[in-house]
Write a protein that holds these residues in place. Sequence first.
Motif, PDB file in Angstrom:
ATOM      1  N   MET A   1      39.959  44.492  38.875  1.00 22.30           N
ATOM      2  CA  MET A   1      38.606  44.252  39.685  1.00 22.30           C
ATOM      3  C   MET A   1      38.643  43.776  40.571  1.00 22.30           C
ATOM      4  N   GLU A   2      38.484  43.774  41.791  1.00 20.70           N
ATOM      5  CA  GLU A   2      38.280  43.554  42.798  1.00 20.70           C
ATOM      6  C   GLU A   2      37.490  42.120  43.019  1.00 20.70           C
ATOM      7  N   ILE A   3      37.693  41.019  44.284  1.00 17.84           N
ATOM      8  CA  ILE A   3      36.881  39.663  43.478  1.00 17.84           C
ATOM      9  C   ILE A   3      35.982  39.435  44.825  1.00 17.84           C
ATOM     10  N   GLU A   4      35.167  39.993  45.047  1.00 17.22           N
ATOM     11  CA  GLU A   4      33.761  39.918  46.317  1.00 17.22           C
ATOM     12  C   GLU A   4      34.079  38.148  47.123  1.00 17.22           C
ATOM     13  N   ILE A   5      34.489  38.156  48.706  1.00 21.99           N
ATOM     14  CA  ILE A   5      34.370  37.065  48.791  1.00 21.99           C
ATOM     15  C   ILE A   5      33.446  37.042  50.278  1.00 21.99           C
ATOM     16  N   ILE A   6      33.441  35.402  50.636  1.00 22.21           N
ATOM     17  CA  ILE A   6      32.481  35.175  51.359  1.00 22.21           C
ATOM     18  C   ILE A   6      33.512  34.250  52.473  1.00 22.21           C
ATOM     19  N   GLN A   7      34.183  34.891  53.761  1.00 21.97           N
ATOM     20  CA  GLN A   7      35.488  34.280  53.955  1.00 21.97           C
ATOM     21  C   GLN A   7      34.521  33.312  55.427  1.00 21.97           C
ATOM     22  N   PRO A   8      34.242  32.037  55.772  1.00 20.38           N
ATOM     23  CA  PRO A   8      33.918  31.391  56.640  1.00 20.38           C
ATOM     24  C   PRO A   8      35.070  32.212  57.885  1.00 20.38           C
ATOM     25  N   GLU A   9      34.366  32.208  59.081  1.00 19.61           N
ATOM     26  CA  GLU A   9      34.911  32.769  60.156  1.00 19.61           C
ATOM     27  C   GLU A   9      35.376  31.392  61.214  1.00 19.61           C
ATOM     28  N   ILE A  10      35.413  30.356  60.950  1.00 18.77           N
ATOM     29  CA  ILE A  10      35.691  29.366  61.914  1.00 18.77           C
ATOM     30  C   ILE A  10      36.932  28.305  61.972  1.00 18.77           C
ATOM     31  N   PHE A  11      37.697  29.043  60.952  1.00 18.76           N
ATOM     32  CA  PHE A  11      39.020  28.829  60.206  1.00 18.76           C
ATOM     33  C   PHE A  11      40.351  29.569  61.350  1.00 18.76           C
ATOM     34  N   LEU A  26      29.963  42.551  38.636  1.00 20.28           N
ATOM     35  CA  LEU A  26      30.194  43.768  37.735  1.00 20.28           C
ATOM     36  C   LEU A  26      31.065  42.608  36.831  1.00 20.28           C
ATOM     37  N   PHE A  27      31.216  41.509  36.348  1.00 20.61           N
ATOM     38  CA  PHE A  27      31.870  40.056  35.665  1.00 20.61           C
ATOM     39  C   PHE A  27      30.835  40.167  35.072  1.00 20.61           C
ATOM     40  N   GLU A  28      30.394  41.124  34.026  1.00 20.24           N
ATOM     41  CA  GLU A  28      29.508  40.412  32.595  1.00 20.24           C
ATOM     42  C   GLU A  28      29.922  39.539  31.816  1.00 20.24           C
ATOM     43  N   PRO A  29      29.448  38.647  30.768  1.00 23.38           N
ATOM     44  CA  PRO A  29      27.009  39.153  31.604  1.00 23.38           C
ATOM     45  C   PRO A  29      27.213  37.938  32.047  1.00 23.38           C
ATOM     46  N   TYR A  30      28.136  36.940  32.882  1.00 25.02           N
ATOM     47  CA  TYR A  30      27.132  35.725  33.380  1.00 25.02           C
ATOM     48  C   TYR A  30      28.059  35.715  35.104  1.00 25.02           C
ATOM     49  N   GLY A  31      28.843  37.011  35.707  1.00 20.11           N
ATOM     50  CA  GLY A  31      29.093  36.705  36.870  1.00 20.11           C
ATOM     51  C   GLY A  31      30.652  36.179  37.073  1.00 20.11           C
ATOM     52  N   SER A  43      38.172  29.361  27.340  1.00 22.92           N
ATOM     53  CA  SER A  43      38.993  30.614  27.987  1.00 22.92           C
ATOM     54  C   SER A  43      37.946  32.195  29.260  1.00 22.92           C
ATOM     55  N   ILE A  44      36.872  32.181  28.793  1.00 26.70           N
ATOM     56  CA  ILE A  44      36.570  32.481  30.200  1.00 26.70           C
ATOM     57  C   ILE A  44      36.578  32.407  31.843  1.00 26.70           C
ATOM     58  N   VAL A  45      36.296  30.899  31.556  1.00 24.80           N
ATOM     59  CA  VAL A  45      36.637  30.311  32.733  1.00 24.80           C
ATOM     60  C   VAL A  45      38.435  30.144  33.223  1.00 24.80           C
TER      61      VAL A  45
END
Length: 241
Positions: A1-11, A26-31, A43-45
């Motif tokens: 499953m792909e991970i959605e990331i917000i990527q900064p533009e400044i670096f 999509l990562f159930e139940p708590y994202g 274990s989840i972390v």
Amino acid sequence: MEIEIIQPEIFPKDKIVSGVTTKNTLFEPYGLTFSVSKYVSESIVKTNIEKLASYLNINPSNLKFLRQSHSDKICIVDKNFQPTYGDALVTGYKGIVLAVKVADCAGILIFDPKNEIIAAVHSGWRGSNKRILHRTIELMHKEFGTNPQDLIAYISPLASGERYEVGEEVAKLFPRSTIKNSYGKYFFDNKRELLFQFEEIGVSRSNIEVSTLCTISSANLHSYRREGERSGRMAVFIGMK
């Protein structure tokens, strides 16, 4: 499953890897979350850390987190660093990725391109009151020769000044960054406060990227204010290639 990331533009992309994990619903139940709670096991972390490390193409042991406590403690990280209490990380080692956990608080990423030093800072209202951002940059100057004028920085999604209601006792701590509306309610703008603090220490506003996203109003971001104890935590991370 792909991970959605917000990527900064400044670096600079050729030197820095950075980003903010979203809730990834999509990562159930708590994202996708990086904090243990009564709802989320160790274990989840651990699995989620391994997923992020795989996305970054690094060993999970090189993804460095803290046991955050809304303090002003700053940790200098080497390759043998083990998790301890604190709320800011600083390193000059390449291949190490520093990460802080947020859900309404600010995650701040800093890069000193001249001395090749990076930092990740967790600053909610307590951290901003303790001026952990200011103290982190002072430590970078003392230990590594950082000039604040050289710094490039990013402020992550956080609870916006329009939505972050606080009590009068908190409002009194931030007179320049809090408004009182016509109903007598106080709203604290942590983003505004952090920009003031950057300015005070000599970091140019043109060198700072600020996310426009509000964690409280964005469904795909973790928010303690919106979700309470069921809220997860996002990772705000930075590393040198």
